[in-house]
Design a protein around this motif. Structure first.
Motif, mmCIF file in Angstrom:
data_model
loop_
_atom_site.group_PDB
_atom_site.id
_atom_site.type_symbol
_atom_site.label_atom_id
_atom_site.label_comp_id
_atom_site.label_asym_id
_atom_site.label_seq_id
_atom_site.Cartn_x
_atom_site.Cartn_y
_atom_site.Cartn_z
ATOM 1 N N ARG A 1 0.802 -1.216 0.000
ATOM 2 C CA ARG A 1 0.000 0.000 0.000
ATOM 3 C C ARG A 1 0.838 1.271 0.000
ATOM 4 N NH1 ARG A 1 -5.193 -0.937 2.016
ATOM 5 N NH2 ARG A 1 -5.846 -3.009 1.281
ATOM 6 N N ASN A 2 2.144 1.168 0.193
ATOM 7 C CA ASN A 2 3.010 2.346 0.142
ATOM 8 C C ASN A 2 3.413 2.708 -1.284
ATOM 9 O OD1 ASN A 2 2.980 2.563 2.940
ATOM 10 N ND2 ASN A 2 4.832 1.347 3.198
ATOM 11 N N TYR A 3 3.073 1.842 -2.219
ATOM 12 C CA TYR A 3 3.500 2.034 -3.594
ATOM 13 C C TYR A 3 2.409 2.725 -4.412
ATOM 14 C CZ TYR A 3 7.414 -1.113 -2.735
ATOM 15 O OH TYR A 3 8.562 -1.688 -2.244
ATOM 16 N N ALA A 4 2.830 3.573 -5.317
ATOM 17 C CA ALA A 4 1.917 4.108 -6.327
ATOM 18 C C ALA A 4 1.789 3.076 -7.434
ATOM 19 C CB ALA A 4 2.446 5.416 -6.902
ATOM 20 N N MET A 5 0.582 2.876 -7.907
ATOM 21 C CA MET A 5 0.320 1.833 -8.893
ATOM 22 C C MET A 5 0.061 2.438 -10.257
ATOM 23 S SD MET A 5 0.701 -0.739 -6.973
ATOM 24 C CE MET A 5 0.226 -2.010 -8.159
ATOM 25 N N SER A 6 0.579 1.789 -11.278
ATOM 26 C CA SER A 6 0.460 2.328 -12.631
ATOM 27 C C SER A 6 0.239 1.208 -13.633
ATOM 28 C CB SER A 6 1.743 3.072 -13.024
ATOM 29 O OG SER A 6 2.089 4.052 -12.101
ATOM 30 N N TRP A 7 -0.260 1.606 -14.793
ATOM 31 C CA TRP A 7 -0.303 0.746 -15.973
ATOM 32 C C TRP A 7 0.552 1.387 -17.059
ATOM 33 C CZ3 TRP A 7 -2.364 -4.036 -16.232
ATOM 34 C CH2 TRP A 7 -3.283 -4.414 -15.251
ATOM 35 N N VAL B 1 -5.599 -3.681 -8.578
ATOM 36 C CA VAL B 1 -5.759 -2.480 -9.382
ATOM 37 C C VAL B 1 -6.383 -2.889 -10.713
ATOM 38 C CG1 VAL B 1 -4.605 -0.523 -10.471
ATOM 39 C CG2 VAL B 1 -3.730 -1.456 -8.319
ATOM 40 N N TYR B 2 -7.334 -2.093 -11.172
ATOM 41 C CA TYR B 2 -8.014 -2.390 -12.420
ATOM 42 C C TYR B 2 -7.750 -1.302 -13.456
ATOM 43 C CZ TYR B 2 -10.688 -5.486 -9.365
ATOM 44 O OH TYR B 2 -11.054 -6.457 -8.463
ATOM 45 N N LEU B 3 -7.840 -1.685 -14.712
ATOM 46 C CA LEU B 3 -7.828 -0.729 -15.807
ATOM 47 C C LEU B 3 -9.007 -1.082 -16.714
ATOM 48 C CD1 LEU B 3 -6.301 1.696 -17.045
ATOM 49 C CD2 LEU B 3 -5.203 0.041 -18.582
ATOM 50 N N ARG B 4 -10.024 -0.260 -16.644
ATOM 51 C CA ARG B 4 -11.182 -0.445 -17.499
ATOM 52 C C ARG B 4 -10.924 0.309 -18.793
ATOM 53 N NH1 ARG B 4 -15.439 -3.830 -18.567
ATOM 54 N NH2 ARG B 4 -17.017 -2.689 -19.781
ATOM 55 N N MET B 5 -10.999 -0.397 -19.905
ATOM 56 C CA MET B 5 -10.694 0.191 -21.204
ATOM 57 C C MET B 5 -11.943 0.140 -22.077
ATOM 58 S SD MET B 5 -6.905 -1.449 -21.806
ATOM 59 C CE MET B 5 -7.529 -3.114 -22.002
ATOM 60 N N ASN B 6 -12.467 1.310 -22.392
ATOM 61 C CA ASN B 6 -13.636 1.424 -23.262
ATOM 62 C C ASN B 6 -13.245 2.057 -24.590
ATOM 63 O OD1 ASN B 6 -15.336 0.417 -21.213
ATOM 64 N ND2 ASN B 6 -15.694 2.477 -20.391
ATOM 65 N N SER B 7 -14.126 1.954 -25.560
ATOM 66 C CA SER B 7 -13.906 2.569 -26.876
ATOM 67 C C SER B 7 -12.526 2.230 -27.415
ATOM 68 C CB SER B 7 -14.085 4.094 -26.783
ATOM 69 O OG SER B 7 -15.368 4.424 -26.307
ATOM 70 N N TYR C 1 1.412 -3.645 -18.879
ATOM 71 C CA TYR C 1 2.163 -4.010 -17.685
ATOM 72 C C TYR C 1 1.644 -3.217 -16.483
ATOM 73 C CZ TYR C 1 5.616 -5.964 -20.907
ATOM 74 O OH TYR C 1 6.260 -6.687 -21.885
ATOM 75 N N CYS C 2 1.533 -3.895 -15.374
ATOM 76 C CA CYS C 2 1.251 -3.249 -14.107
ATOM 77 C C CYS C 2 2.585 -2.928 -13.427
ATOM 78 C CB CYS C 2 0.432 -4.201 -13.238
ATOM 79 S SG CYS C 2 -0.009 -3.598 -11.618
ATOM 80 N N ALA C 3 2.657 -1.792 -12.736
ATOM 81 C CA ALA C 3 3.887 -1.393 -12.054
ATOM 82 C C ALA C 3 3.570 -0.840 -10.687
ATOM 83 C CB ALA C 3 4.639 -0.356 -12.878
ATOM 84 N N ALA C 4 4.466 -1.099 -9.744
ATOM 85 C CA ALA C 4 4.383 -0.544 -8.395
ATOM 86 C C ALA C 4 5.643 0.272 -8.156
ATOM 87 C CB ALA C 4 4.251 -1.656 -7.358
ATOM 88 N N THR C 5 5.475 1.525 -7.765
ATOM 89 C CA THR C 5 6.612 2.438 -7.673
ATOM 90 C C THR C 5 6.644 3.144 -6.336
ATOM 91 O OG1 THR C 5 6.388 2.876 -10.047
ATOM 92 C CG2 THR C 5 7.766 4.392 -8.772
ATOM 93 N N ILE C 6 7.851 3.216 -5.750
ATOM 94 C CA ILE C 6 8.084 4.056 -4.590
ATOM 95 C C ILE C 6 9.492 4.624 -4.707
ATOM 96 C CG2 ILE C 6 8.864 2.101 -3.175
ATOM 97 C CD1 ILE C 6 7.598 3.564 -0.758
ATOM 98 N N LEU C 7 9.593 5.937 -4.639
ATOM 99 C CA LEU C 7 10.879 6.628 -4.836
ATOM 100 C C LEU C 7 11.495 6.130 -6.154
ATOM 101 C CD1 LEU C 7 12.162 6.550 -1.151
ATOM 102 C CD2 LEU C 7 10.991 8.402 -2.351
#
Length: 116
Positions: free
Chosen positions: A30-36, A79-85, A95-101
């Motif tokens: 939970r300390n990480y920022a999550m990205s796609w 973490v979800y990524l809803r992709m429409n259109s 790719y999913c990524a977890a980032t801290i510093l």
């Protein structure tokens, strides 16, 4: 150490929808920022969207704004990524990524293919 497992990729027609999932596990996830991110054949990996676990801060690439939505389900550390259109140009490995510093962990990726 954080482990990430993506799922939900596949084949979709242009204009269709898909939802990607990223299950996160490990210490202090939970300390990480999550990205796609995504990487199309012959291209560099590019940022798609990001979110914090408190859900209060999201960011999107211009190319997906208004079409993609990133969200979290904290009870499942997912973490979800809803992709429409969807468009053919959305075809890539996501790719999913977890980032801290300066530390970033990656998932193995999931293929998304959009046919015209």
């Amino acid at each position: 150490q954080v482990q990430l497992a993506e799922s939900g990729g596949g084949l979709a027609q242009a204009g269709g929808s898909l939802r990607l999932s990223c299950a996160a596990s490990g210490r202090s996830v939970r300390n990480y920022a999550m990205s796609w991110f995504r990487q199309a054949p012959g291209k560099e990996r590019e940022f798609v969207a990001s979110i914090n676990w408190n859900g209060g801060s999201t960011d999107y690439a211009d190319s997906v704004k208004g079409r993609f939505t990133i969200s979290t389900e904290n009870a499942k550390n997912t973490v979800y990524l809803r992709m429409n259109s969807l468009k053919p140009e959305d075809t890539a490995v996501y790719y999913c990524a977890a980032t801290i510093l300066q530390i970033r962990f990656w998932g193995q990726g999931t293929q998304v293919t959009v046919s015209s």
